[in-house]
Design a protein around this motif. Structure first.
Motif, PDB file in Angstrom:
ATOM      1  N   SER A   1       0.842  -1.196   0.000  1.00  0.00           N
ATOM      2  CA  SER A   1       0.000   0.000   0.000  1.00  0.00           C
ATOM      3  C   SER A   1       0.876   1.244   0.000  1.00  0.00           C
ATOM      4  O   SER A   1       2.061   1.185   0.332  1.00  0.00           O
TER       5      SER A   1
ATOM      6  N   LYS B   1       0.468   9.179  -5.135  1.00  0.00           N
ATOM      7  CA  LYS B   1      -0.110   7.913  -5.616  1.00  0.00           C
ATOM      8  C   LYS B   1      -0.051   7.870  -7.140  1.00  0.00           C
ATOM      9  O   LYS B   1       0.382   8.823  -7.777  1.00  0.00           O
TER      10      LYS B   1
ATOM     11  N   ASP C   1      -5.321   4.827  -8.380  1.00  0.00           N
ATOM     12  CA  ASP C   1      -5.576   5.130  -6.966  1.00  0.00           C
ATOM     13  C   ASP C   1      -5.638   6.620  -6.649  1.00  0.00           C
ATOM     14  O   ASP C   1      -5.864   6.991  -5.500  1.00  0.00           O
TER      15      ASP C   1
END
Length: 154
Positions: free
Chosen positions: A66, A94, A98
């Protein structure tokens, strides 16, 4: 004290020929000490086409599962790090798909014309508290690979 080297690959997906965008930046190498906070990493976007255009620069998770858990490793040892949009260290960078809002990318734009350049930066932090508890990590050459991607549009 340990060294941290983060390797990056640079791609330019979804860039249209009319704008002619390209991206350059540098590999990151840090000799970390307990007083290290963050570094500014330069980005340069070049435009060769005649059309006006906006762009965004996205950043992958690296080898992490993540964005919140980016990590560089040296064998079994690891150190956390994070990539931010600005030096307030508030907006984690990001990549597509996302990206949820404009703070998740480095953004910019060009007016019409050819051979233009726009310089910007992103920020890399090694959070001291997360990487020294319960004790300092032993020295090593920690690496991770994340992609820096240039996208045309908003």
């Amino acid at each position: 004290m340990f060294g941290l080297a983060l390797s990056m690959f640079f791609l330019s997906p979804q860039v249209h020929a009319a704008c002619g965008l390209s991206l350059t930046t540098t590999n990151v190498s840090i000799n970390w000490t307990t007083s290290f906070t963050f570094i500014s990493v330069p980005l340069t976007v070049n435009k060769t086409g005649p059309d006006a255009c906006d762009f965004g620069v996205g950043f992958t998770k690296g080898t992490a599962a993540s964005y919140a858990a980016r990590v560089a490793t040296d064998g079994a040892k690891s150190v956390q790090y994070q990539l931010y949009r600005d030096n307030s260290l508030a907006n984690i960078l990001k990549d597509v798909p996302d990206i949820a809002n404009a703070n998740d990318v480095v953004r910019g734009g060009f007016a019409g014309g050819t051979n233009m350049t726009q310089a910007s930066s992103y920020y890399l932090q090694i959070p001291y508290n997360a990487d020294t508890a319960p004790a300092l990590i032993s020295a090593g050459s920690f690496t991770d690979v994340y992609n820096v991607n240039l996208y045309e549009g908003t």
